[in-house]
Structures are given as structure tokens and as C-alpha cells.
Write a protein that holds these residues in place. Structure first.
Motif, short mmCIF file in Angstrom:
data_model
loop_
_atom_site.label_atom_id
_atom_site.label_comp_id
_atom_site.label_asym_id
_atom_site.label_seq_id
_atom_site.Cartn_x
_atom_site.Cartn_y
_atom_site.Cartn_z
N UNK A 202 71.79 48.37 11.32
CA UNK A 202 70.75 47.85 11.83
C UNK A 202 70.39 48.54 13.32
N UNK A 203 71.42 48.64 14.10
CA UNK A 203 71.28 49.22 15.46
C UNK A 203 70.50 50.90 15.18
N UNK A 204 71.44 51.63 14.03
CA UNK A 204 70.98 52.68 13.76
C UNK A 204 69.51 53.04 13.22
N UNK A 205 69.13 52.05 12.41
CA UNK A 205 67.71 52.03 11.91
C UNK A 205 66.91 51.67 13.01
N UNK B 125 83.05 61.02 12.85
CA UNK B 125 81.53 61.50 12.71
C UNK B 125 81.03 61.01 14.10
N UNK B 126 80.48 61.89 14.75
CA UNK B 126 79.31 61.38 15.82
C UNK B 126 78.31 60.54 15.41
N UNK B 127 77.61 60.06 16.56
CA UNK B 127 76.53 59.33 16.32
C UNK B 127 75.16 60.04 15.54
N UNK B 128 75.20 61.15 16.15
CA UNK B 128 74.06 62.10 15.78
C UNK B 128 74.11 62.43 14.23
N UNK B 129 75.66 62.94 13.65
CA UNK B 129 75.41 63.19 12.26
C UNK B 129 75.40 61.82 11.68
N UNK B 130 75.78 60.66 11.97
CA UNK B 130 75.61 59.33 11.34
C UNK B 130 74.00 59.23 11.20
N UNK B 131 73.06 59.30 12.14
CA UNK B 131 71.72 59.16 12.05
C UNK B 131 71.07 60.05 11.09
N UNK B 132 71.57 61.58 11.04
CA UNK B 132 71.27 62.42 10.07
C UNK B 132 71.62 61.88 8.66
N UNK C 123 75.67 64.79 24.06
CA UNK C 123 76.90 65.44 23.23
C UNK C 123 76.58 66.53 22.72
N UNK C 124 75.39 66.69 22.00
CA UNK C 124 75.28 67.82 21.31
C UNK C 124 74.86 68.99 22.16
#
Length: 234
Positions: free
Chosen positions: A38-41, A1-8, A113-114
Motif C-alpha cells: 500500500x505504501x509503494x502504491x 532489493x532496493x526500494x527503487x527496484x521494488x517500485x519498478x 541512493x541511485x
């Protein structure tokens, strides 16, 4: 899973909770470490998401935050790009320009990336069948639908018989090579489809349709036995 997907996924998860939820619970549901959580938040907060709380107390997303275009999943982005290119290739000039403009605006705010996924899309369109030229600008027809206003049409049917109609337009249907205007016809007192290439002229009337376009569309689907999203026959 990409970081963008994880944030979504994190945003969607926070949306489901009205009360603060612990970072550990969020991390477990997402399958990431607490440190990554925590980093994603922090990343989402930097993007403008109003996430309240802190480590040890829990987090909650305040209502009203809308996802920016950069939060599309790669497959969602490709679907939007393919749809926009279809419209640009097959719709009227105004709608074509709007589709390309929207795609350009989305691309401008995508993370690298997107944007690379968008630029390298392998979803291609086949050649479009040429549309029969229309005598009226379909932008006028779309304006009538948006405003819920009546149209006066001069129309020629398949037998080249001329007639004058006042209709309550509610939808435009796009097919390869032809477009259909859907409306309630006051002359026939029923729903009718009008090929846009057979409309000789169209006048936008000041009078509004007695029923809003979404209501007419729903009634038409019931009358025709058509489920939402299914194509209609020509």
C-alpha cells in the motif's frame, strides 16, 4: 532489493494486468507485506503513475504512463552511464555533448541512493585510440540518416582513387579509431561501407531515399548474414 527496484517491479507487474488485481495478490508476487504494498502504491501515485483502485477492490495502471529516469535499476543505470561516457570519449563533438547532457539530466532527477551509485561507478573506460580526423562533420551524416535523405559524397578509397557517389545512408558504425558510414550506393548498385575519414566532402540532398533507413538496415543485415546488434567488420 532496493526500494527503487521494488517500485519498478511493481509497475511492471501492474502493466501485465489489464483488469484490477488485489493488493494481496500483488504483495505475494512481490514478496512484500500488504502494508508495504500500500505504501509503494501511494509512492507511485505521488510520482504521477495513474493507478486506480483502493484497498479491498484492487488496482489497475492506466495506459500511457512512462517510467521516469529515476526508475532505472542500478545495473541498468551503470550500463547507461558507461555507454554515455564511451560516446562522449569516442564520438563526434555534437554526439559527445549530447551524451554528457543526457547523463547530466538523468543524474539530476535520481533519488539519492541511485545518484550515489552513479557517482561511485567503478566501471571505467580504457584509453581511446585516436580517431583519424574527418573532413566532414558526422552530424551531417546522422542528419541524413534521421531524415532518410540521399547524400552526395566525394570519396577516396584505400588506394587514394577518387570517386563521386550518391548513397542512401542508413547507419553509422563506430570502431576504435575509425567510423564507417553504411549506405546503398547508386553507382555500385549495392550496399557499401565508407570510412568517414576518407570522405572528402558530403552534400545533403533534398531527395529522399526510396527506402527508409530501418528497411535498408534490415536488408543489409540479411545480405551480410548479420544478426541485429552484432558488430561488423571494417
Amino acid at each position: 532489493m532496493s526500494r527503487s527496484e521494488r517500485l519498478l517491479d511493481l509497475l511492471q507487474l501492474l502493466r501485465r494486468h489489464r483488469q484490477p488485481v488485489s493488493g494481496r495478490a500483488l504483495a505475494e508476487e512481490l514478496g512484500v507485506s500488504l502494508r508495504t504494498l500500500y505504501r509503494d502504491i501511494a509512492s507511485l501515485q505521488a510520482m504521477g503513475a495513474e493507478i486506480e483502485g483502493e484497498a479491498g477492490l484492487g488496482y489497475v495502471l492506466k495506459p500511457g504512463f512512462h517510467l521516469p529516469p529515476l526508475m532505472f535499476r542500478p545495473d541498468e543505470l551503470q550500463a547507461l552511464a558507461l555507454g554515455a561516457r564511451w560516446v562522449a570519449d569516442r564520438a563526434d563533438a555534437d554526439l559527445s555533448e549530447a551524451a554528457l547532457s543526457a547523463l547530466s539530466r538523468i543524474a539530476a532527477v535520481l533519488p539519492p541512493d541511485l545518484k550515489a551509485d552513479l557517482d561511485a561507478s567503478a566501471l571505467l573506460l580504457g584509453p581511446a585510440k585516436g580517431f583519424v580526423s574527418d573532413s566532414v562533420n558526422t552530424a551531417l551524416l546522422r542528419q541524413a540518416i534521421r531524415g532518410g535523405r540521399k547524400l552526395r559524397l566525394s570519396y577516396r578509397d584505400a588506394s587514394d582513387m577518387a570517386s563521386e557517389r550518391v548513397i542512401w545512408p542508413f547507419a553509422l558504425a563506430f570502431f576504435e579509431g575509425v567510423r564507417l558510414l553504411l549506405g546503398w550506393c547508386e553507382l555500385r548498385e549495392s550496399f557499401r561501407n565508407f570510412r568517414t575519414d576518407r570522405i572528402v566532402s558530403a552534400e545533403l540532398l533534398t531527395e529522399r531515399s526510396p527506402k527508409r533507413p530501418p528497411v535498408l538496415l534490415k536488408e543489409w543485415r540479411v545480405a551480410e548474414g548479420i544478426k541485429a546488434g552484432r558488430e561488423i567488420g571494417a
